[in-house]
Write an enzyme that holds these catalytic residues in place. Structure first.
Site, PDB file in Angstrom:
ATOM      1  CG  ASP A 157      -2.231   0.613   1.047  1.00 31.06           C
ATOM      2  OD1 ASP A 157      -2.319   1.514   0.195  1.00 31.06           O
ATOM      3  OD2 ASP A 157      -3.188   0.241   1.745  1.00 31.06           O
ATOM      4  NE  ARG A 215      -7.552  -0.960  -5.517  1.00 34.75           N
ATOM      5  CZ  ARG A 215      -7.722  -0.453  -4.290  1.00 34.75           C
ATOM      6  NH1 ARG A 215      -7.272  -1.089  -3.247  1.00 34.75           N
ATOM      7  NH2 ARG A 215      -8.393   0.677  -4.134  1.00 34.75           N
ATOM      8  CG  ASP A 219      -9.330   1.428  -0.391  1.00 35.91           C
ATOM      9  OD1 ASP A 219      -8.431   1.350  -1.255  1.00 35.91           O
ATOM     10  OD2 ASP A 219      -9.111   1.398   0.838  1.00 35.91           O
TER      11      ASP A 219
END
Ligand SMILES: *[C@@H]1O[C@H](CO)[C@@H](O)[C@H](O)[C@H]1NC(C)=O
Ligand SMILES: *[C@@H]1O[C@H](CO)[C@@H](O)[C@H](O)[C@H]1NC(C)=O
Ligand SMILES: *[C@@H]1O[C@H](CO)[C@@H](O)[C@H](O)[C@H]1NC(C)=O
Ligand SMILES: *[C@@H]1O[C@H](CO)[C@@H](O)[C@H](O)[C@H]1NC(C)=O
Ligand SMILES: *[C@@H]1O[C@H](CO)[C@@H](O)[C@H](O)[C@H]1NC(C)=O
Length: 415
Positions: A157, A215, A219
């Site tokens: 992340d 990604r 989210d």
């Protein structure tokens, strides 16, 4: 022969520089804790749902016993909040000893004994999104530690890294350190999403050289609205994102929320169909201990999974938008085969009858005629010509998910 040669050339044009660790040849499938279980670390107050080894062991048991593993779901992925609040005396990360008494190595052994794989989480920057120690200053050591524990997938992340310009260097460094461990570890990068958020141009060539999945966007949350906003992002960016997807490299629209609190059965079918069309990782974030059969059936639908896991790994595109109806099409490996999702994103409270010319499906044909299988309804329609229309009724917030075969080939396959 001819069609597969063309396909190889098309794939090769990007595949040449893709990350070469042998992993994610098709979109990875499994389970990931974050969307459903978040940073619940109080095991005294909530022993059943807190982030602990017990949670991951129970999900692994469900994957095996309830048919998910047989359907292809293989990764059991930890997200944030697994670590102790500090590194140990040797600067190594270690799991919170109360919540993970076996340590990550012990958990990995359990997961592997079930024939499954273990994923773990860290962040680029000194802290994770929830404030736990992360890998910023310790990329190499952490890569080695994860490999020693037997980790099979790493999500990195990026929240607490203030200077997002450094990600173009930092993520590729981690790729090198992971490679140097000698253990194949599927690398999931959040890097493009953070660059997007900061308005930094994303170099997808570089991303694909260093990450298996990544990604692109915010989210997912537990709502249909969230699913729709994600689908819309991929439609708007499709000309950039479709060319970078392929075996070893996939855009990641985030977790499946099927079986959670908000999606209706029809909306759940729509998410499943769209993630298959997008060649997206199928990482469920739900409670497999309590999921109801109608949602489980959607997640286990073999024909949908076959479309998701098609060997060519092509990401589909939105080819038509008309009012609340969207048509999305993905080319499949089988000669002349396609998957098409007709999505009704509207809230008009009755099913809509649509009649769509086959020429608007974004398909090509050499035999001139298709047979069409509705993969959720398990219904077959025969002999559709390119100059004809396909008529179907679609409820609000739902999808018709179709597998198109050249008619004569389907007959041959059935013999
Ligand atoms: C955990 O929850 C219990 C019961 O609600 C509470 O008494 C305790 O203070 C909480 N522990 C932490 C560390 O928050
Ligand atoms: C991480 O910590 C190091 C050393 O304390 C510091 O130099 C660096 O700027 C920090 N990085 C971030 C992103 O905060
Ligand atoms: C490391 O990279 C090399 C060259 O790209 C590749 O052949 C090898 O399989 C990689 N090893 C691992 C463990 O990822
Ligand atoms: C993007 O990355 C590739 C591969 O590393 C590199 O060759 C190319 O120059 C980069 N493009 C830009 C615009 O920086
Ligand atoms: C859009 O749908 C309407 C009917 O719902 C139809 O009459 C029209 O031809 C469609 N337009 C396109 C471009 O498909």
């Amino acid at each position: 022969m001819w069609a597969s040669a063309v396909l190889l050339v098309l794939l090769g044009s990007f595949g040449a520089n893709a990350l070469d660790n042998g992993l994610a040849r098709t979109p990875p499938m499994g389970w990931l804790a974050w969307e459903r279980f978040r940073c619940n670390v109080n095991c005294t107050a909530d022993p059943k749902n807190c982030v602990s080894e017990k949670l991951f062991m129970e999900m692994a048991d469900r994957l095996v016993e309830d048919g998910y593993k047989d359907a292809g779901y293989e990764y059991v992925n930890i997200d944030d909040c697994w670590m102790a609040k500090q590194r140990d005396a040797n600067n190594k990360l270690y799991a919170d000893p109360e919540r993970f008494p076996s340590g990550i190595k012990g958990l990995a052994d359990y997961i592997h004994s079930k024939g499954l794989k273990l994923g773990i989480y860290t962040a680029y920057g000194n802290f994770t999104c929830q404030g736990y120690p992360a890998s910023g200053m310790h990329l190499e050591l952490d890569a080695q530690t994860f490999a020693e524990w037997g980790v099979d997938m790493l999500k990195m992340d990026g929240c607490k890294q203030m200077d997002r310009h450094t990600m173009k260097k930092g993520y590729p460094q981690m790729t090198k350190y992971l490679n140097a461990t000698g253990r194949p570890i599927l690398f999931s990068c959040s890097w493009p999403d953070y660059e997007r958020g900061a308005g930094i141009p994303i170099n997808y060539t570089l991303v694909a050289e260093n990450c298996n999945i990544w990604r692109n966007y915010v989210d997912i949350q537990d709502s249909w609205q969230s699913v729709l906003s994600i689908i819309d992002y991929y439609a708007k960016e499709q000309d950039t994102l479709v060319p970078v997807a392929g075996p070893g490299n996939f855009n990641d629209p985030d977790m499946l929320i099927i079986g959670d609190f908000s999606l209706s059965v029809e909306q759940a079918k729509a998410q499943m169909a769209m993630w298959a069309i997008l060649a997206a990782p199928l990482l469920m974030s739900n409670d497999l201990r309590t999921i109801t059969p109608e949602y489980r059936d959607i997640l286990l639908n073999k024909d949908v999974i076959a479309i998701s896991q098609d060997n060519a790994g092509i990401m589909g595109k939105r080819v038509l938008q008309n009012g609340s109806i969207e048509v999305w099409t993905k080319k499949l490996t089988g000669i002349g085969e396609f998957a098409t999702a007709i999505l009704n994103v509207g809230d008009y409270g009755a099913p809509i009858n649509v009649s769509i010319p086959l020429v608007d499906f974004g398909v090509e044909t050499f035999s001139g005629v298709f047979d069409i299988q509705d993969v959720f309804l398990q219904k077959d329609y025969y002999n559709y010509f390119m100059d004809g229309n396909f008529d179907i009724e679609i409820p609000p917030n739902s999808v018709a998910f179709l597998h198109l075969y050249p008619s004569d080939l389907r007959k041959l396959k059935k013999k």
